[in-house]
Each structure stands twice: as structure tokens, then as C-alpha cells.
Design a protein around this motif. Structure first.
Motif, PDB file in Angstrom:
ATOM      1  N   ALA A  19      -4.300   9.133  -2.100  1.00 26.44           N
ATOM      2  CA  ALA A  19      -5.581   8.814  -2.728  1.00 26.44           C
ATOM      3  C   ALA A  19      -5.473   7.513  -3.508  1.00 26.44           C
ATOM      4  N   SER A  44       8.966   4.468   5.212  1.00 22.88           N
ATOM      5  CA  SER A  44       8.807   5.916   5.236  1.00 22.88           C
ATOM      6  C   SER A  44       8.873   6.528   3.853  1.00 22.88           C
ATOM      7  N   GLN A  53       5.583   7.694   2.808  1.00 22.54           N
ATOM      8  CA  GLN A  53       5.075   8.938   3.374  1.00 22.54           C
ATOM      9  C   GLN A  53       5.690  10.109   2.624  1.00 22.54           C
ATOM     10  N   ASN A  54       5.282  10.289   1.368  1.00 19.25           N
ATOM     11  CA  ASN A  54       5.940  11.362   0.620  1.00 19.25           C
ATOM     12  C   ASN A  54       5.190  12.684   0.685  1.00 19.25           C
ATOM     13  N   GLY A  55       4.135  12.705   1.489  1.00 24.14           N
ATOM     14  CA  GLY A  55       3.434  13.978   1.673  1.00 24.14           C
ATOM     15  C   GLY A  55       2.542  14.344   0.519  1.00 24.14           C
ATOM     16  N   ARG A  56       2.473  13.481  -0.488  1.00 29.16           N
ATOM     17  CA  ARG A  56       1.675  13.869  -1.662  1.00 29.16           C
ATOM     18  C   ARG A  56       0.297  13.255  -1.552  1.00 29.16           C
ATOM     19  N   MET A  57      -0.666  14.113  -1.699  1.00 28.96           N
ATOM     20  CA  MET A  57      -2.041  13.678  -1.516  1.00 28.96           C
ATOM     21  C   MET A  57      -2.451  12.649  -2.555  1.00 28.96           C
ATOM     22  N   ARG A  58      -1.944  12.833  -3.775  1.00 30.53           N
ATOM     23  CA  ARG A  58      -2.388  11.932  -4.831  1.00 30.53           C
ATOM     24  C   ARG A  58      -1.954  10.503  -4.537  1.00 30.53           C
TER      25      ARG A  58
END
Lengths: 172, 102, 630
Positions: C613, C602, C605-610
Motif C-alpha cells: 500500500a 525480491s 516482495q515481503n508479503g506485507r500488504m502495508r
């Protein structure tokens, strides 16, 4: 003539690197426009004049302008004043001016030296292009127009001031 | 006679694509991420044109046309979303938009 | 006629099914009628089937009825099927007949108890389970009945569950019999594995075909079955639960722990007698267990204060006689004594119950006395039963049944002088403790006033059983006294005749005189000790040897303490060591690893889009690399 390609390729690469390593958004946009111009030249050299024209008109002319508008809207105020002062200093003009000048040189060369010939069957003119476009790819054209319509409606709706003002439950 | 080796042109396209990808991954500013995306789209368009030149068919340019149309739609919607996001988080730092964390 | 066999256990089961959910809403009268009536109906049906069976002899020796197919898995085919022969009939008559009278008694005895319907529900369930046990065609169904009676025994011992001591006694009974049941289950596994069937008649035929006399396998199988029998019948070494089981209501003690459930072991051995005859070593063990138990229990009974505990030890002792009889191959004698014992032992318990009610729930015999005038019916029936238990000569049924065993302990080919001596000693002790009980309870001065006297239901039950204790013995009279062999003739339709050692047969009347005399001697001695010379008796028990003997005999030869030290304490110690449940923590490790993996994953799953990508790019690079390079 081939050397033109390599010069343009170099310009494109250098400008792209300048885009991604820039701190200022507007500077980066300008470098990107120069990069797109060089790509347009490459398209022309690859026997796709229509694509080259479209690249300039649509990509550099419309999409990048849209970017510029939005960046102008969003950039913090304090920076703009600072950067406006810097813009007028000549040193800032050096970076984009040089590649642009190179491209200008190439363009003049192409226009004055004469016709650019391609090997047989290379290079596709607008005539053949449009016949193929409205022939087998007619459905794709219609779909692209629907897509643009959807993009238009979506962009309008999402960027509306009232939509931005709607209160939303914040569960952070 | 213009005889540009296809391999070189495709190499250029690939290199530009890579640069665009690096721009997407490395930059934090959303605008720069979108710029990186544009670079990548452009590079793939270049690859199509090269292929069209290689085979002498208009399909490459047609493909480029569609990519262009799509990029236009995508940019407009994307920027509209950026406006919305800016209104919410008041910054252009993409890393601040991590509500989906965990 | 045979078609109605299934009704016999079904009727008490119906009683259970009605009383269990609805009993709380029924009136006392209705509960009593349901509870007693189902057993009564079953008894009537049994009597009618007996008549039909007797009519069918000697052409047809056995009947069977398949009610439904229970299991058909692999090679194991077990049906819910009943088997009727002479042995089964005897057991059924006793269970239903004595059971009916005990239910009748209980309708009055438990009338003021608030668990009235629950009591009859459990009692009916018990009768059903016991009937299934004795009527079972195969060992698995028998085991069902076996476990069913164990369950009902637990439920009824702990009937007054408010007192934790009753719950403890119930659990003790269950756990100790469980040890035996496990041995029996292993025995069943072994029998199935070796012989391929659990259907009893089939089993015995195959065993005789496959195994030779004295082989290892039948000995092991017989010993395992003996383990189960020993547990259920409270013989050495699993006898510790029965004295404590007296915590239950008296009708329970009468029915379950005197007449029926505790004789299930005897029935099991008699039923599978072929396996035991194929294993003479096991039979010897049976005889020795019986002999040892009857003597040890006799000594213990001599020192008890609680009237029901005397009867409990007495039951253990008398079942020892039955085991002794089985061990020397005296099958008919064992079953005969079982039947007679059921009559007088049930009666003794019923009488004890009447006395306990009269003494306002007082169990201590030393606080009783002088009741013979105040409670005449109880006294005379109790006296008849005691006389039968002590096997007083000629007039009591017990004389004919018990002395038959004592005689055959010597005269059978498998018997001998040692077993006979033990049996005789046991008979002497029986007289002693039985009449000690009678004199302490009924004779002498009145110590506690009589609160109430039994009503008609209790009296009727006691009188009927008293009549049986007097006259049922005449079914089997030895040759020297007249020679009536109705019972053994009947039983020999199911069990083989006893093989006697010819050389010893001549001494029959001598031995009868000796055993009759022993019984009377015992009565005389105890009469003297208790009623004529109480000071001498007190001096005897107060002496140092007397004190030590008393301590050992009173506590049942300290078996409880022995088991506590050797079995219970090490187990509790180990359980305490494992308090954190070491085995389970291994499985906790698995779940902990899962949680760890979750936490690690988990973080991606840091929520960062980069980051996503970048992940995409890396993944694409890997895939392309694989395609290109591989």
C-alpha cells in the motif's frame, strides 16, 4: 454561516486523527462515527441534504455498526474485561463527548436560526436527485443493487462457521 | 447565504484522504486498515459532493450514492474475509499474513 | 556420358550410407560385396567415362556437370559441380582403380576383425570424399572433399580405438593437418576477396588478368595454398603425423597414406598451377620444400625398424619428389610419378600387410627373415614394387617416372644443379633403404615362423598392382630411349608443358646414366652391408657418430621433440594458467549481477500488504507530482 463549515471541518479532522492514532479499536470506531456526523453536517451545508441523511443512516448507522459487531467478535478476551472497567470511568468519555457536543451545538443553531439559503443553482434537493438517478443513471442503480447482492452472498459465504472450519493444507 | 469556497472544501477532502491513507499504511491491525479505507472513501465522497455543489448538478450526490453502496458491499465482504483470516492466523496483525513473501 | 559423373562419388557414398547403420546386421559376405562392389562399380564407370573422354579429344578438353547449387550468398556462388579434364581423369582412375584392389585385399585382410562393416563404411566414405576432392569444380567443394578425407583419415587411423595410442596418433594427424587446412582456408578467403570467385577455371582466368608475374598477392595466395598442401601431403614442416599414422590397419595405410590422400596436396598445386606460375617465388619454395623433404625423409627411412614406418618415410620422400617436380614446372612428370608411385607404394603396403599377417602382427623387420621361400607371391610382387621404388633402370615403371623428375629438376628453366643433386642423393638413399627393407624381411634365415599365407583376394590385388608397377612406365619413355609421350601428351590437355632450358637438353643421356647407375650402386652397397658384412655394419652403427646420427634419423630429425618444446608445452602452460577460465568469468559476472539484482528486488516482495500500500501511495504521489510539475 460559513463559519459552521469551518468548525465542522475542524471537528472532522481532529476526530479522524484520533481514529488513526488510537490503540483501542472500539474507541477508534466511536471517533470515526463522530467524524462521519460532522461530514454529514458539511454535506448539508453544501446543499446536499439527501446525501447528508444517507451518510448518517447508511454509513454511520449500518457500516460502522457492522464494524463494531466484528470488532466485538474478534477482540481478545483479556482486553475486554479491562476495557469494560475503564469504560465506566468518566475520563474516557471526554474525548468523543466534546466534538459531539460541538456538533450538537451546530445542529441546534441550524435548526433554530432559520432557513439556510443557498445561492441560485447551488444546493440540490432530493426531487432533482431522484429524477436524475432513475433517469440517466438507472443502469448504475441496477448495477449497484447487483453489487450489493453479490456483497451479501459473498459475505455470508465467507463468514460461515463451516467454511471457517474446513481443513486446509498448511504449507508454511 | 452559504458560499463555501470550493477550494477550501476540496482541501478538506484531500486532507481527510491523506489521513486515511496514512492510517492504512501505518497501522498494523487489520481493523484499523479497513477503517482507514473507509475514511478515504468518505473523503472522496466529500469531494464529489463539493463538485456537485460547485456546478449545481445532482451528479455529485449520485456519485456519492454509488460510493456508499460500494463501500457497504466492500465492508461486508472485507470483514468476512477478516474473520476468515483471523481463523487462520489467530491474530489481527496484518504483517503476519506474509505467506506471499519472496 | 557426362550426366553420369555424379554417380562416381555417389556409389561409394551409397556404400557408406548402407553400411553405417545396417552393417552390424549384415553377413560378412554381404558387407564385403557392398563395400568392394561400390568402389568397383565406380571404377568401371570411371573407365567407361575415360573411354568417352579419349574419344572426345582433341575437340573437347573438359566437361563439367552441375549437380545442384550449394550456396548463393552475396557475391559467392558455389555449386555442387564437377569438372572433368585430363588431370581429374588421371586422379580418378588411380583413386578408383587402386582403391578397388585395396578394397578387395582388405576384404580378406580384415575378415576376422569385428569392426568389419565399420571399416568398409569408413573406406567407402573416404573414396567418396577423395573423388569429390579431385572432381570438384570449385575450391569450396574441393575443401569439402579435403576435410572429408581428413575426417576419414582420423577415423581410420584410430580404427582400433581400444588402444589409446591409436587415438593419439589419429588426433595428431588431424591436428597437424588442421594447421595446413587453416592456411588453405585463409588462402581461399583471400582468393575470393581478390578475385570474386572460387570456381577454379574462372579463378585462373581472372588471376591471369588481374595479377602480374611475381606480384605480392599471388605469392601470398600461393604460399597459403602451399601451406594446406604441405599439411595434407606430409611435407616439411608438417610431416610429423604420417609415420605415426601407421597405427591404422594396413589397407588404410595403403590407400590413404600412400596412394591417394597424401597426394591431395600435389593435386591442389597442379590444379591451381596458374596462381603458382604467377608467383615464381612460391614455386621455388615448393621445389625447395620438396627437395629438403625427400632427403630428410630418406635418411629417416634408413634407420627404421618397423616395416610400415620405413614405407611411411618413403612416402614422404616420394611426395617430396612430386613437389620438386611441381616446383620446377614439370607438371606432367609430377602427375606421372604420382600415378606410378600409387601403384608401387600401395603394393608395398599390401605386401607388408601380408608379411605382418604372416608374422602374427609383428612389425619389426629385425624379427623377420627368410620369407622368400615361404611366401613366393608376396616376395616377387614386393620385389617388383621395391625395384620400382628404387627406380632400377629400364624394367621398372619407377625408373621412367622418377628419373623424369630427376632429369627435369636439372633441365627445366626453373631447375638447377642444386635441386638435381638433392634429387639424386634422394634416389641413392631410396635404393639403400628400400633394399635394406627387402633383405631384412625376405632374405637370410627364418626368424619367425609363417602363421598364414595370403589368400586369393590378397594375391590378386598384389599381382595386378605388380603388373602395373612393371608396365605402366612405358607410357612415358624419354627420347634417348625411344621416345613415347603418351602420358605427357594426355596431361597437356590440362596442364602446360614443361619449359626446358635449351642449353641443358644435350646432357639428357648422361644424366640418365648417372641416375640409373646411382640406383644400382645403392642396391649393391646395401646388399654388401646387410648380407655380406653384417659385423662391419654393426660396428658402423655402434660407433659414436653412428649412434648420434641414428638417434636423429630414427626420430625423424627430432621434429616431434621440437614441436613439443616450442608449441605444445607453452600452450599447455597457458591452458593451465587459464584453468578457472578467466574469459568466461567475465560472463559469469553478468549472470552474477542478474542474481544480485534479483536478490535486491525480491526483498521488496515481503508479503506485507502495508508495504505494498505504501508503494502504491508513493507511486501515485510521484505520478501526480510529475503531472503537476512537468
Amino acid at each position: 454561516m460559513n463559519v459552521l463549515f469551518y468548525i465542522s471541518a475542524g471537528v472532522a479532522v481532529i476526530c479522524t486523527i484520533m481514529v488513526i492514532t488510537n490503540l483501542n479499536a472500539v474507541h477508534a470506531l466511536l471517533y470515526l462515527i463522530v467524524s462521519l456526523l460532522s461530514l454529514a453536517l458539511i454535506f448539508f451545508l453544501l446543499g446536499a441534504p439527501f446525501a447528508a441523511a444517507l451518510e448518517i443512516i447508511v454509513y454511520a448507522g449500518a457500516i460502522m455498526v457492522l464494524f463494531v459487531f466484528v470488532v466485538m467478535m474478534l477482540n481478545p478476551e483479556s482486553q475486554t474485561i479491562q476495557s469494560r472497567k475503564q469504560l465506566l470511568r468518566s475520563g474516557m468519555w471526554f474525548g468523543p463527548a466534546v466534538p459531539a457536543a460541538i456538533l450538537l451545538g451546530e445542529l441546534i443553531y441550524v435548526l433554530t436560526v432559520g432557513s439556510v439559503t443557498f445561492p441560485a443553482n447551488a444546493g440540490v434537493g432530493p426531487h432533482a436527485l431522484s429524477r436524475t438517478l432513475f433517469g440517466p443513471y438507472a443502469l448504475g442503480v441496477e448495477l449497484a443493487s447487483i453489487l450489493l447482492m453479490a456483497g451479501l452472498v459473498g459475505a455470508y459465504h465467507l463468514a460461515r462457521p463451516e467454511a471457517r472450519g474446513t481443513p486446509e493444507g498448511d504449507d508454511r | 447565504m452559504i458560499t463555501i469556497p470550493t477550494a477550501h472544501a476540496l482541501l478538506l477532502a484531500g486532507f481527510l484522504f491523506l489521513l486515511g491513507l496514512v492510517g492504512v499504511i501505518v497501522r498494523r491491525n487489520i481493523i484499523f486498515i479497513l477503517l482507514g479505507l473507509e475514511i478515504m472513501l468518505n473523503a472522496s465522497g466529500l469531494a464529489f459532493i463539493v463538485a456537485g455543489f460547485h456546478w449545481g448538478q445532482p451528479d455529485g450526490q449520485i456519485m456519492f450514492l454509488f460510493i456508499l453502496a460500494m463501500a457497504a458491499a466492500e465492508v461486508s465482504v472485507g470483514l468476512a474475509l477478516v474473520l476468515q483470516l483471523y481463523h487462520r492466523i489467530h491474530t489481527l496483525d496484518a504483517d503476519q499474513a506474509d505467506r506471499m513473501r519472496g | 556420358m557426362v550426366q553420369l559423373l555424379w554417380l562416381i562419388p555417389a556409389l561409394p557414398f551409397a556404400g557408406f550410407v548402407i553400411l553405417a547403420p545396417a552393417g552390424a546386421r549384415m553377413s560378412r559376405r554381404l558387407i564385403a560385396v557392398t563395400g568392394v562392389g561400390t568402389v568397383g562399380a565406380s571404377a568401371v564407370l570411371t573407365a567407361w567415362i575415360t573411354a568417352g573422354f579419349l574419344h572426345g579429344l582433341p575437340d573437347r578438353l573438359a566437361y563439367s556437370q552441375i549437380v545442384w547449387s550449394w550456396l548463393a550468398v552475396g557475391g559467392l556462388k558455389v555449386g555442387f559441380s564437377f569438372y572433368l579434364d585430363a588431370l581429374t581423369l588421371t586422379m580418378m582412375l588411380v583413386v578408383n582403380g587402386v582403391g578397388f584392389f585395396i578394397h578387395l585385399y582388405a576384404a580378406e585382410y580384415m575378415a576376422e576383425d569385428e569392426g568389419f562393416s565399420r571399416f568398409f563404411a569408413y573406406m567407402n566414405l573416404f573414396v567418396c570424399a577423395m573423388l569429390i576432392l579431385v572432381m570438384a569444380d570449385n575450391l569450396l567443394l574441393l575443401y569439402l572433399g579435403w576435410e572429408g578425407v581428413g575426417l576419414c583419415s582420423y577415423l581410420l587411423i584410430g580404427f582400433w580405438y581400444d588402444d589409446p595410442a591409436n587415438g593419439y596418433a589419429a588426433r595428431k594427424a588431424f591436428v597437424v593437418t588442421r594447421v595446413g587446412d587453416t592456411a588453405m582456408a585463409v588462402g581461399l578467403f583471400m582468393l575470393f576477396d581478390q578475385l570474386g570467385t572460387l570456381q577454379i577455371q574462372d579463378l585462373m582466368v581472372r588471376a591471369q588478368g588481374l595479377w602480374t608475374v611475381g606480384a605480392f598477392l599471388p605469392t601470398v595466395a600461393a604460399l597459403l595454398l602451399l601451406g594446406g598442401a604441405v599439411g595434407k601431403s606430409a611435407q616439411l614442416p608438417l610431416q610429423t603425423w604420417l609415420p605415426d599414422a601407421m597405427a591404422g590397419p594396413t589397407p588404410v595405410s595403403a590407400l590413404i597414406h600412400a596412394a591417394t590422400m597424401v597426394t591431395a596436396g600435389v593435386y591442389l598445386i597442379a590444379r591451381t598451377h596458374v596462381i603458382f606460375t604467377l608467383a615464381p617465388a612460391a614455386l621455388t619454395v615448393v621445389a625447395i620444400v620438396g627437395a629438403a623433404t625427400l632427403v630428410l625423409a630418406g635418411f629417416s627411412a634408413l634407420t627404421q625398424k618397423d616395416i610400415k614406418r620405413v614405407l611411411a618415410y618413403s612416402t614422404i620422400s616420394q611426395i617430396g619428389y612430386m613437389f620438386l617436380a611441381l616446383g620446377v614446372g614439370a607438371w606432367a612428370a609430377a602427375v606421372f610419378h604420382f600415378m606410378i608411385h600409387a601403384f608401387f607404394k600401395a603394393l608395398l603396403f599390401l605386401g607388408a600387410g601380408a608379411v605382418i599377417h604372416a608374422m602374427s602382427e609383428e612389425h619389426d623387420m629385425f624379427k623377420m627373415g627368410g620369407l622368400w621361400r615361404k611366401m613366393p607371391v608376396t616376395f616377387w610382387t614386393f620385389l617388383i614394387a621395391s625395384a620400382s621404388l628404387a627406380a632400377l633402370p629400364l624394367v621398372t615403371s619407377g625408373f621412367y617416372s622418377k628419373d623424369l623428375i630427376i632429369w627435369q629438376a636439372y633441365a627445366s628453366v626453373h631447375g638447377g644443379i642444386g635441386l638435381w643433386a638433392a634429387a639424386l642423393a634422394g634416389a641413392f638413399l631410396t635404393s639403400l633403404y628400400t633394399f635394406r627393407m627387402v633383405f631384412l624381411t625376405f632374405a637370410g634365415p627364418l626368424k619367425t615362423p609363417v602363421a598364414r599365407r595370403p589368400g586369393w583376394a590378397m594375391n590378386v590385388a598384389m599381382i595386378v598392382l605388380a603388373a602395373l608397377s612393371l608396365f605402366a612406365g612405358f607410357l612415358e619413355i624419354p627420347n634417348t630411349l625411344g621416345g613415347v609421350h603418351l602420358f605427357s601428351g594426355f596431361i597437356q590437355n590440362a596442364l602446360p608443358a614443361t619449359v626446358m632450358a635449351v642449353s641443358r637438353e644435350a646432357y639428357e643421356s648422361l644424366f640418365e646414366w648417372i641416375s640409373g647407375g646411382t640406383a644400382l650402386l645403392g642396391v649393391a652397397i646395401i646388399y654388401a652391408l646387410i648380407l655380406r658384412m653384417p659385423e662391419f655394419t654393426a660396428k658402423l652403427t655402434g660407433s659414436p657418430t653412428g649412434k648420434i646420427l641414428h638417434r636423429y634419423w630414427f626420430s625423424g630429425w627430432e621434429f616431434d621433440a621440437l614441436y613439443d618444446r616450442t608449441l605444445v608445452r607453452p600452450y599447455v602452460f597457458l591452458a593451465r594458467l587459464d584453468r578457472e577460465d578467466i574469459i568466461d568469468s567475465f560472463f559469469d559476472l553478468v549472470s552474477w549481477l542478474g542474481g544480485l539484482a534479483h536478490r535486491v528486488l525480491s526483498t521488496t516482495q515481503n508479503g506485507r500488504m502495508r508495504t505494498y500500500a505504501a508503494g502504491l501511495a508513493i507511486g501515485a504521489a510521484v505520478v501526480v507530482g510529475m503531472v503537476v510539475l512537468l
